[in-house]
Write a protein that holds these residues in place. Structure first.
Motif, short mmCIF file in Angstrom:
data_model
loop_
_atom_site.label_atom_id
_atom_site.label_comp_id
_atom_site.label_asym_id
_atom_site.label_seq_id
_atom_site.Cartn_x
_atom_site.Cartn_y
_atom_site.Cartn_z
N ALA A 41 0.83 -1.21 0.00
CA ALA A 41 0.00 0.00 0.00
C ALA A 41 0.86 1.26 0.00
O ALA A 41 0.49 2.28 -0.60
CB ALA A 41 -0.93 -0.01 1.20
N ARG A 42 2.03 1.21 0.65
CA ARG A 42 2.89 2.39 0.68
C ARG A 42 3.32 2.79 -0.73
O ARG A 42 3.34 3.98 -1.07
CB ARG A 42 4.12 2.10 1.53
N ALA A 43 3.66 1.81 -1.55
CA ALA A 43 4.10 2.09 -2.91
C ALA A 43 2.95 2.66 -3.74
O ALA A 43 3.12 3.64 -4.49
CB ALA A 43 4.64 0.82 -3.56
N LEU A 44 1.78 2.06 -3.62
CA LEU A 44 0.63 2.52 -4.39
C LEU A 44 0.22 3.93 -3.99
O LEU A 44 -0.02 4.79 -4.84
CB LEU A 44 -0.55 1.56 -4.20
N TYR A 45 0.15 4.19 -2.68
CA TYR A 45 -0.20 5.53 -2.21
C TYR A 45 0.83 6.55 -2.66
O TYR A 45 0.48 7.65 -3.10
CB TYR A 45 -0.29 5.56 -0.69
N GLY A 46 2.11 6.19 -2.53
CA GLY A 46 3.17 7.12 -2.88
C GLY A 46 3.17 7.49 -4.36
O GLY A 46 3.31 8.66 -4.72
N GLY A 156 -13.09 -1.04 -3.84
CA GLY A 156 -13.07 -2.44 -4.26
C GLY A 156 -11.83 -3.16 -3.76
O GLY A 156 -11.89 -4.32 -3.35
N GLY A 157 -10.67 -2.46 -3.78
CA GLY A 157 -9.46 -3.07 -3.26
C GLY A 157 -9.55 -3.34 -1.77
O GLY A 157 -9.00 -4.34 -1.27
N ALA A 158 -10.25 -2.48 -1.03
CA ALA A 158 -10.43 -2.70 0.40
C ALA A 158 -11.19 -3.99 0.66
O ALA A 158 -10.86 -4.76 1.58
CB ALA A 158 -11.18 -1.51 1.02
N VAL A 159 -12.20 -4.24 -0.16
CA VAL A 159 -12.97 -5.48 -0.02
C VAL A 159 -12.13 -6.69 -0.45
O VAL A 159 -12.12 -7.73 0.23
CB VAL A 159 -14.26 -5.41 -0.87
N ALA A 160 -11.39 -6.55 -1.55
CA ALA A 160 -10.62 -7.67 -2.09
C ALA A 160 -9.48 -8.09 -1.17
O ALA A 160 -9.23 -9.29 -0.97
CB ALA A 160 -10.07 -7.32 -3.48
N PHE A 161 -8.78 -7.10 -0.58
CA PHE A 161 -7.59 -7.40 0.21
C PHE A 161 -7.80 -7.23 1.71
O PHE A 161 -6.87 -7.43 2.49
CB PHE A 161 -6.42 -6.52 -0.24
N GLY A 162 -9.01 -6.84 2.11
CA GLY A 162 -9.28 -6.68 3.53
C GLY A 162 -8.48 -5.56 4.17
O GLY A 162 -8.10 -5.65 5.34
N GLU A 163 -8.23 -4.48 3.42
CA GLU A 163 -7.42 -3.37 3.91
C GLU A 163 -8.31 -2.19 4.27
O GLU A 163 -8.92 -1.56 3.40
CB GLU A 163 -6.40 -2.93 2.85
N ARG A 164 -8.38 -1.88 5.56
CA ARG A 164 -9.21 -0.77 6.01
C ARG A 164 -8.68 0.56 5.49
O ARG A 164 -9.44 1.49 5.20
CB ARG A 164 -9.27 -0.75 7.53
N SER A 165 -7.35 0.68 5.38
CA SER A 165 -6.77 1.94 4.91
C SER A 165 -7.19 2.25 3.48
O SER A 165 -7.37 3.42 3.12
CB SER A 165 -5.24 1.87 5.01
N LEU A 166 -7.34 1.21 2.65
CA LEU A 166 -7.83 1.44 1.28
C LEU A 166 -9.24 2.00 1.28
O LEU A 166 -9.58 2.86 0.47
CB LEU A 166 -7.79 0.12 0.49
N PHE A 167 -10.06 1.52 2.20
CA PHE A 167 -11.44 2.02 2.29
C PHE A 167 -11.45 3.49 2.71
O PHE A 167 -12.21 4.30 2.17
CB PHE A 167 -12.24 1.17 3.27
N VAL A 168 -10.61 3.83 3.70
CA VAL A 168 -10.53 5.21 4.16
C VAL A 168 -10.08 6.13 3.03
O VAL A 168 -10.67 7.19 2.80
CB VAL A 168 -9.57 5.32 5.36
N LEU A 169 -9.03 5.71 2.31
CA LEU A 169 -8.52 6.54 1.24
C LEU A 169 -9.52 6.65 0.09
O LEU A 169 -9.69 7.73 -0.50
CB LEU A 169 -7.20 5.98 0.72
N GLY A 170 -10.19 5.56 -0.24
CA GLY A 170 -11.19 5.60 -1.29
C GLY A 170 -12.31 6.57 -0.97
O GLY A 170 -12.75 7.35 -1.83
N THR A 171 -12.75 6.56 0.28
CA THR A 171 -13.79 7.50 0.71
C THR A 171 -13.30 8.93 0.62
O THR A 171 -14.03 9.83 0.16
CB THR A 171 -14.21 7.19 2.16
N TRP A 172 -12.05 9.16 1.02
CA TRP A 172 -11.48 10.51 0.96
C TRP A 172 -11.39 11.02 -0.47
O TRP A 172 -11.73 12.17 -0.76
CB TRP A 172 -10.10 10.51 1.61
N ILE A 173 -10.96 10.16 -1.38
CA ILE A 173 -10.82 10.57 -2.78
C ILE A 173 -12.19 10.91 -3.38
O ILE A 173 -12.32 11.86 -4.17
CB ILE A 173 -10.13 9.47 -3.60
#
Length: 225
Positions: A41-46, A156-173
């Motif tokens: 996730a660090r690489a993707l976010y960066g 969708g990535g949050a659901v697929a990989f079970g990553e809460r941070s992806l859900f937070v970022l998706g909502t923010w975007i």
């Protein structure tokens, strides 16, 4: 009697310690395997943070005193976004290449979803242009739509990989896209750069701290073992 009891207890204690060590090693191996086979996730976010911050700041800078950004600024922005999309696809698919079954399919489908999302989105923008949409409408649609695509893909990535941070970022975007559309051009570019790109970079930093804490905690547990 006491010495005999102590000696009798030692085999059980040794067995308990051996079992605890074995469980710790198994857990550490599982964590390393999971980290190696899941997208970082660090690489993707960066990557997306840099792409949005740089790309939209270029658009914002070139639009000053003009009705719309210069042509070269759009090419710089397009190149930054294309690079981020390619990196996301390659990274997601490479990280899951060594897996089989559901994990491999999930990574592959998530990687291809980025290309499909932006491919169809570009066709959508082309349709608006053919219909005679003016430059302001095209600018708002392209930026708000990009946030919609990215935000939903992260959800969708949050659901697929079970990553809460992806859900937070998706909502923010998604929220950034709404605000950027409401403020109108040219402020749209500044909102996208600072709130959008900045949000990605903040999440990259937060994720890095999480990884560091996780590794430190694992090291402390290994030291106690």
């Amino acid at each position: 009697m006491t010495d005999h009891t102590d000696r009798a207890d030692r085999p059980g204690d040794d067995a308990g310690l051996a079992a605890a060590d074995s469980l710790r090693l198994i857990r550490e191996q599982q964590d390393r395997a999971r980290a190696a086979l899941e997208p970082d996730a660090r690489a993707l976010y960066g990557v997306w943070g840099v792409a949005w911050l740089a790309g939209y700041l270029v658009l914002w800078s070139s639009v000053q005193g003009r009705e719309q950004p210069e042509a070269w600024a759009f090419w710089v922005f397009a190149g930054a976004i294309a690079a981020a999309v390619v990196f996301t696809m390659v990274h997601s698919m490479t990280r899951t290449a060594g897996t089989r079954g559901v994990s491999a399919r999930t990574g592959a489908m998530y990687g291809w979803s980025w290309m499909l999302g932006f491919l169809t989105f570009s066709m959508f923008l082309g349709g608006l242009a053919r219909a005679g949409a003016d430059s302001e409408l095209m600018g708002l649609a392209s930026n708000g739509g990009a946030c919609l695509v990215v935000g939903l893909l992260y959800l969708g990535g949050a659901v697929a990989f079970g990553e809460r941070s992806l859900f937070v970022l998706g909502t923010w975007i998604l929220l950034v896209g709404a605000v950027a559309t409401l403020v109108g051009l040219p402020l749209t570019y500044l909102v996208m750069a600072l709130a959008g790109g900045g949000g990605f970079l903040v999440m990259a930093g937060v994720e890095h701290l999480r990884v560091v804490r996780r590794r430190r905690r694992a090291g402390e547990e290994a030291g106690r073992g």
